[in-house]
Design a protein around this motif. Structure first.
Motif, short mmCIF file in Angstrom:
data_model
loop_
_atom_site.label_atom_id
_atom_site.label_comp_id
_atom_site.label_asym_id
_atom_site.label_seq_id
_atom_site.Cartn_x
_atom_site.Cartn_y
_atom_site.Cartn_z
N ASP A 40 0.86 -1.18 0.00
CA ASP A 40 0.00 0.00 0.00
C ASP A 40 0.90 1.24 0.00
OD1 ASP A 40 -1.85 2.01 0.31
OD2 ASP A 40 -2.65 1.27 2.21
N LEU A 41 0.92 1.93 -1.13
CA LEU A 41 1.68 3.18 -1.26
C LEU A 41 0.76 4.31 -1.71
CD1 LEU A 41 4.89 1.73 -2.96
CD2 LEU A 41 4.66 2.51 -0.59
N LYS A 42 -0.51 4.19 -1.38
CA LYS A 42 -1.51 5.19 -1.78
C LYS A 42 -1.05 6.60 -1.43
CE LYS A 42 -5.29 5.68 0.65
NZ LYS A 42 -6.57 5.39 1.28
N GLY A 43 -1.14 7.48 -2.43
CA GLY A 43 -0.83 8.89 -2.23
C GLY A 43 0.65 9.24 -2.19
N ALA A 44 1.52 8.30 -2.46
CA ALA A 44 2.96 8.57 -2.42
C ALA A 44 3.40 9.36 -3.65
CB ALA A 44 3.75 7.27 -2.33
N ASP A 45 4.50 10.07 -3.51
CA ASP A 45 5.13 10.76 -4.64
C ASP A 45 6.31 9.93 -5.08
OD1 ASP A 45 6.41 12.35 -6.48
OD2 ASP A 45 6.43 14.15 -5.23
N LEU A 46 6.13 9.23 -6.19
CA LEU A 46 7.18 8.40 -6.77
C LEU A 46 7.61 8.98 -8.12
CD1 LEU A 46 5.66 4.91 -5.90
CD2 LEU A 46 7.73 5.91 -4.91
N SER A 47 7.47 10.29 -8.27
CA SER A 47 7.88 10.91 -9.53
C SER A 47 9.38 10.71 -9.72
CB SER A 47 7.51 12.39 -9.55
OG SER A 47 8.07 13.07 -8.46
N TYR A 48 9.76 10.50 -10.96
CA TYR A 48 11.16 10.27 -11.36
C TYR A 48 11.75 9.00 -10.76
CZ TYR A 48 10.87 15.04 -13.09
OH TYR A 48 10.49 16.18 -13.76
N ALA A 49 10.93 8.10 -10.24
CA ALA A 49 11.43 6.87 -9.62
C ALA A 49 11.94 5.90 -10.67
CB ALA A 49 10.33 6.21 -8.80
N GLU A 50 12.89 5.11 -10.29
CA GLU A 50 13.41 4.01 -11.11
C GLU A 50 12.84 2.73 -10.54
OE1 GLU A 50 14.60 1.46 -13.45
OE2 GLU A 50 15.33 3.46 -13.98
N LEU A 51 11.80 2.20 -11.20
CA LEU A 51 11.13 0.99 -10.74
C LEU A 51 11.02 -0.04 -11.86
CD1 LEU A 51 8.30 2.77 -8.71
CD2 LEU A 51 10.13 1.37 -7.74
N SER A 52 11.90 0.04 -12.84
CA SER A 52 11.83 -0.89 -13.96
C SER A 52 12.02 -2.32 -13.47
CB SER A 52 12.88 -0.55 -15.02
OG SER A 52 14.17 -0.61 -14.48
N GLY A 53 11.19 -3.22 -13.97
CA GLY A 53 11.26 -4.62 -13.62
C GLY A 53 10.70 -4.96 -12.25
N ALA A 54 10.13 -3.99 -11.54
CA ALA A 54 9.58 -4.25 -10.20
C ALA A 54 8.27 -5.03 -10.30
CB ALA A 54 9.35 -2.94 -9.47
N ASP A 55 7.94 -5.74 -9.23
CA ASP A 55 6.65 -6.42 -9.13
C ASP A 55 5.75 -5.59 -8.23
OD1 ASP A 55 4.44 -8.04 -8.91
OD2 ASP A 55 5.55 -9.81 -8.24
N LEU A 56 4.83 -4.87 -8.85
CA LEU A 56 3.84 -4.05 -8.13
C LEU A 56 2.44 -4.64 -8.31
CD1 LEU A 56 5.35 -0.61 -9.11
CD2 LEU A 56 4.97 -1.36 -6.77
N SER A 57 2.38 -5.93 -8.63
CA SER A 57 1.08 -6.56 -8.85
C SER A 57 0.26 -6.50 -7.57
CB SER A 57 1.26 -8.01 -9.32
OG SER A 57 1.97 -8.76 -8.37
N GLY A 58 -1.00 -6.13 -7.71
CA GLY A 58 -1.91 -6.04 -6.57
C GLY A 58 -1.63 -4.89 -5.62
N ALA A 59 -0.71 -4.00 -5.96
CA ALA A 59 -0.36 -2.88 -5.08
C ALA A 59 -1.44 -1.80 -5.12
CB ALA A 59 0.98 -2.28 -5.48
#
Length: 130
Positions: A40-59
């Protein structure tokens, strides 16, 4: 546009602990190919984040700012991205088949989707008028 300063946080546990403590600004975080499944990362600021290849399924990413983030090859199946900001986001080769993208904002000129993905059919909102 000014270049964002990289966030030194590189550990998922640290991210989740800081989020639980009330922090929401994770601009420029570098967490490629990590397991954030069902987080649960609701409302977070992840602008410019490097999340390539991450598993965010069901997040739960409802209302998250992912502007200019790299989500190339990220698994977002089953993720809640309602109302997220996806301006300039790299979603090439991301898994979006079962992601909820209703009312998410995107820029038709700078947001990059997987081949064959239709943001209008997904219920997304263009930030530019026709």
């Amino acid at each position: 546009m000014s270049e964002a300063i990289p966030n030194s946080m590189t550990d998922v546990a640290e991210l989740l602990n800081q989020y639980a403590a009330g922090k929401r600004d994770f601009t420029s975080i570098e967490l490629g190919a990590v397991d954030l499944k069902a987080t649960d990362l609701k409302g977070a600021d992840l602008s410019y984040a490097e999340l390539s290849g991450a598993d965010l399924s069901g997040a739960n990413l409802r209302g998250v700012d992912l502007s200019y983030a790299n989500l190339n090859e990220t698994n977002l199946n089953g993720a809640n991205l309602r109302g997220a900001i996806l301006i300039g986001t790299d979603l090439r080769h991301a898994k979006l088949e079962t992601a909820d993208l209703r009312e998410a904002d995107y820029d038709p000129d700078t947001t990059h989707f997987p081949p064959g993905f239709d943001p209008i059919q997904a219920g997304m909102r263009s930030d530019r008028s026709s």
